[in-house]
Design a protein around this motif. Structure first.
Motif, PDB file in Angstrom:
ATOM      1  N   ARG A  49       0.746  -1.311   0.102  1.00 47.48           N
ATOM      2  CA  ARG A  49       0.114  -0.127  -0.006  1.00 47.48           C
ATOM      3  C   ARG A  49       0.753   1.327  -0.132  1.00 47.48           C
ATOM      4  N   LEU A  50       1.964   1.076   0.725  1.00 47.80           N
ATOM      5  CA  LEU A  50       3.021   2.355   0.815  1.00 47.80           C
ATOM      6  C   LEU A  50       3.438   2.662  -0.503  1.00 47.80           C
ATOM      7  N   GLY A  51       4.061   1.493  -1.039  1.00 48.05           N
ATOM      8  CA  GLY A  51       4.516   1.607  -2.357  1.00 48.05           C
ATOM      9  C   GLY A  51       3.589   2.076  -3.501  1.00 48.05           C
ATOM     10  N   GLU A  52       2.201   1.484  -3.462  1.00 47.79           N
ATOM     11  CA  GLU A  52       1.386   2.048  -4.435  1.00 47.79           C
ATOM     12  C   GLU A  52       0.977   3.590  -4.203  1.00 47.79           C
ATOM     13  N   MET A  53       0.989   4.048  -3.116  1.00 51.01           N
ATOM     14  CA  MET A  53       0.809   5.329  -2.931  1.00 51.01           C
ATOM     15  C   MET A  53       1.802   6.403  -3.616  1.00 51.01           C
ATOM     16  N   ILE A  54       3.025   5.928  -3.256  1.00 51.50           N
ATOM     17  CA  ILE A  54       3.906   6.503  -3.929  1.00 51.50           C
ATOM     18  C   ILE A  54       4.168   6.476  -5.585  1.00 51.50           C
ATOM     19  N   ARG A  55       3.793   5.339  -6.039  1.00 54.73           N
ATOM     20  CA  ARG A  55       3.736   4.934  -7.392  1.00 54.73           C
ATOM     21  C   ARG A  55       2.771   5.947  -8.139  1.00 54.73           C
ATOM     22  N   CYS A  56       1.697   6.438  -7.303  1.00 50.53           N
ATOM     23  CA  CYS A  56       0.642   7.178  -8.074  1.00 50.53           C
ATOM     24  C   CYS A  56       0.675   8.615  -7.416  1.00 50.53           C
ATOM     25  N   GLY A  57       2.023   8.784  -7.391  1.00 55.43           N
ATOM     26  CA  GLY A  57       2.100  10.636  -7.090  1.00 55.43           C
ATOM     27  C   GLY A  57       1.826  10.871  -5.861  1.00 55.43           C
ATOM     28  N   GLY A  58       1.905  10.011  -4.750  1.00 52.97           N
ATOM     29  CA  GLY A  58       1.551  10.192  -3.489  1.00 52.97           C
ATOM     30  C   GLY A  58       0.224  10.264  -2.798  1.00 52.97           C
ATOM     31  N   ALA A  59      -0.750   9.730  -3.896  1.00 55.21           N
ATOM     32  CA  ALA A  59      -1.954   9.826  -3.819  1.00 55.21           C
ATOM     33  C   ALA A  59      -2.810   8.306  -3.713  1.00 55.21           C
ATOM     34  N   ILE A  60      -3.595   8.145  -2.858  1.00 58.26           N
ATOM     35  CA  ILE A  60      -4.534   7.116  -2.866  1.00 58.26           C
ATOM     36  C   ILE A  60      -6.046   7.509  -3.274  1.00 58.26           C
ATOM     37  N   GLY A  61      -6.529   7.011  -4.351  1.00 56.91           N
ATOM     38  CA  GLY A  61      -7.926   7.477  -5.014  1.00 56.91           C
ATOM     39  C   GLY A  61      -7.680   9.030  -5.228  1.00 56.91           C
ATOM     40  N   ASP A  62      -8.595   9.814  -4.516  1.00 58.55           N
ATOM     41  CA  ASP A  62      -8.596  11.235  -4.832  1.00 58.55           C
ATOM     42  C   ASP A  62      -8.137  11.862  -3.223  1.00 58.55           C
ATOM     43  N   ARG A  63      -7.257  11.191  -2.570  1.00 60.93           N
ATOM     44  CA  ARG A  63      -6.843  11.629  -1.444  1.00 60.93           C
ATOM     45  C   ARG A  63      -5.249  11.755  -1.457  1.00 60.93           C
ATOM     46  N   GLN A  64      -4.687  13.055  -1.382  1.00 58.96           N
ATOM     47  CA  GLN A  64      -3.259  13.153  -1.430  1.00 58.96           C
ATOM     48  C   GLN A  64      -2.644  12.963  -0.146  1.00 58.96           C
ATOM     49  N   ILE A  65      -1.722  11.906  -0.149  1.00 59.58           N
ATOM     50  CA  ILE A  65      -1.054  11.251   1.157  1.00 59.58           C
ATOM     51  C   ILE A  65      -0.110  12.506   1.440  1.00 59.58           C
ATOM     52  N   VAL A  66       1.069  12.320   0.515  1.00 59.62           N
ATOM     53  CA  VAL A  66       2.174  13.229   0.497  1.00 59.62           C
ATOM     54  C   VAL A  66       1.943  13.969  -0.835  1.00 59.62           C
ATOM     55  N   PRO A  67       2.627  15.339  -0.835  1.00 57.01           N
ATOM     56  CA  PRO A  67       2.494  16.215  -1.970  1.00 57.01           C
ATOM     57  C   PRO A  67       3.066  15.557  -3.179  1.00 57.01           C
ATOM     58  N   GLU A  68       2.380  15.563  -4.343  1.00 56.47           N
ATOM     59  CA  GLU A  68       2.645  15.117  -5.580  1.00 56.47           C
ATOM     60  C   GLU A  68       4.103  15.446  -6.046  1.00 56.47           C
ATOM     61  N   GLY A  69       4.580  16.816  -5.475  1.00 62.75           N
ATOM     62  CA  GLY A  69       5.878  17.315  -5.806  1.00 62.75           C
ATOM     63  C   GLY A  69       6.849  16.618  -5.190  1.00 62.75           C
ATOM     64  N   ILE A  70       6.444  15.897  -4.144  1.00 56.36           N
ATOM     65  CA  ILE A  70       7.456  15.070  -3.329  1.00 56.36           C
ATOM     66  C   ILE A  70       7.630  13.636  -3.912  1.00 56.36           C
ATOM     67  N   ALA A  71       6.553  12.939  -4.518  1.00 58.23           N
ATOM     68  CA  ALA A  71       6.643  11.807  -4.942  1.00 58.23           C
ATOM     69  C   ALA A  71       7.139  11.534  -6.230  1.00 58.23           C
ATOM     70  N   ARG A  72       6.537  12.344  -7.156  1.00 59.44           N
ATOM     71  CA  ARG A  72       6.726  12.376  -8.575  1.00 59.44           C
ATOM     72  C   ARG A  72       8.379  12.078  -8.788  1.00 59.44           C
ATOM     73  N   PRO A  73       9.236  13.319  -8.364  1.00 64.94           N
ATOM     74  CA  PRO A  73      10.712  13.205  -8.519  1.00 64.94           C
ATOM     75  C   PRO A  73      11.676  12.306  -7.940  1.00 64.94           C
ATOM     76  N   ILE A  74      11.209  11.152  -7.306  1.00 66.65           N
ATOM     77  CA  ILE A  74      12.222  10.184  -6.612  1.00 66.65           C
ATOM     78  C   ILE A  74      12.879   9.846  -7.743  1.00 66.65           C
ATOM     79  N   ALA A  75      12.521   9.324  -9.169  1.00 67.94           N
ATOM     80  CA  ALA A  75      13.250   8.431  -9.896  1.00 67.94           C
ATOM     81  C   ALA A  75      14.206   9.526 -10.786  1.00 67.94           C
ATOM     82  N   THR A  76      13.832  10.764 -10.589  1.00 69.41           N
ATOM     83  CA  THR A  76      14.416  11.731 -11.601  1.00 69.41           C
ATOM     84  C   THR A  76      15.307  12.830 -10.864  1.00 69.41           C
ATOM     85  N   GLY A  77      15.231  12.795  -9.378  1.00 69.65           N
ATOM     86  CA  GLY A  77      16.155  13.595  -8.726  1.00 69.65           C
ATOM     87  C   GLY A  77      15.528  14.571  -8.310  1.00 69.65           C
ATOM     88  N   THR A  78      16.496  15.561  -7.608  1.00 72.97           N
ATOM     89  CA  THR A  78      15.992  17.049  -6.923  1.00 72.97           C
ATOM     90  C   THR A  78      16.784  18.056  -7.597  1.00 72.97           C
TER      91      THR A  78
END
Length: 281
Positions: free
Chosen positions: A163-192
């Motif tokens: 569940r944790l991994g799927e939340m991160i894969r989906c840009g920090g969201a579960i369904g329509d609930r944003q758990i962590v900001p998308e700007g944190i989850a999306r760039p993991i593979a591309t860097g800071t």
């Protein structure tokens, strides 16, 4: 990584600040004189208690702190994580070289405790675990002072880790609930923005081997065509996330000998699973 970045996003934590700003007792140590960012990227160089640094030896020393039954006869060293961190002295300038060392994680955890005023496990529960629909409680090992171990000893079910991994894969969201900001989850593979991730070798690889992976914010970046990245435990526990393959894999193991991190054959197997499933869509 998620909790740290969330606090930074809220302005409660400055990633460019020295750790000693938050944990004054670590001033003059390898961790206190490093930036928060240096801890997140495993880019501190140190030795403990005047010993020449050896990763295997330091791992044994760390476990002896947490488990008194593992201490050798006549042991007189630190009996808490805090005491252990205080013995670290810099042997090089932070931010210049990658070296995977558990003390970075523990120093960051202490920083988060000072910023929030709550334990690491309570912070994880508040920011992430209670919000992802976890079915079971997760558990942490405590040291003699009651501090949560952060670099290991975390126990949770495979379904909840997925569940944790799927939340991160989906840009920090579960369904329509944003758990962590998308700007944190999306760039993991591309860097800071500060140029990470930088290319690194496996921790156990010889210096002559090529740097095929990258690392930042406690994630291994696999540099494959699918933007895959991974969290990897010492005895074969893996959380593999591949946004381009729409894939999350949790692998639990109990390997007596620590493998290279992450183990290359398993990574290739995960990618083949993902490409096979994708081809069948």
């Amino acid at each position: 990584m998620g909790t740290t970045s969330a606090l930074a996003d809220q302005g409660l934590l400055d990633r460019d600040a020295l750790v000693s700003r938050y944990v004054p007792e670590l001033a003059g140590t390898a961790f206190g004189d490093a930036r928060v960012d240096d801890l997140l990227h495993m880019s501190t160089l140190m030795s403990y208690a005047g010993r020449p640094y050896d990763k295997a030896t330091e791992a044994q020393r760390y476990f002896a702190i947490l488990a008194p039954q593992l201490r050798p006869y006549g042991y007189s060293g630190p009996t808490s994580i805090r005491e252990h961190l205080a013995t670290a002295r810099a042997t090089g300038r932070p931010g210049t070289e990658f070296r995977y060392e558990n003390g970075n994680v523990e120093a960051l955890a202490e920083t988060l405790r000072r910023v929030t005023g709550i334990s690491t496990s309570a912070l994880l529960s508040e920011v992430i675990w209670s919000r992802i629909g976890a079915e079971e409680d997760a558990y942490c090992i405590l040291d003699s002072e009651g501090a949560d171990a952060a670099c290991g000893g975390f126990s949770a079910t495979a379904r909840d880790v997925a569940r944790l991994g799927e939340m991160i894969r989906c840009g920090g969201a579960i369904g329509d609930r944003q758990i962590v900001p998308e700007g944190i989850a999306r760039p993991i593979a591309t860097g800071t923005p500060d140029g990470y991730p930088r290319r690194v070798r496996f921790p156990a690889a010889p210096p002559s081997s090529p740097a095929t992976l990258s690392y930042h914010d406690f994630w291994w970046i696999l540099n494959d065509p699918y933007q895959s990245f991974m969290a990897s435990g010492i005895h074969g526990q893996l959380l593999f996330i591949s946004p381009e393959l729409d894939l999350v894999i949790v692998h639990f193991a109990s390997q007596v000998m620590s493998p290279s991190v992450p183990p290359a054959p398993l990574v290739q197997a995960f990618i083949r699973i993902g490409t096979h499933l994708g081809a069948g869509v």
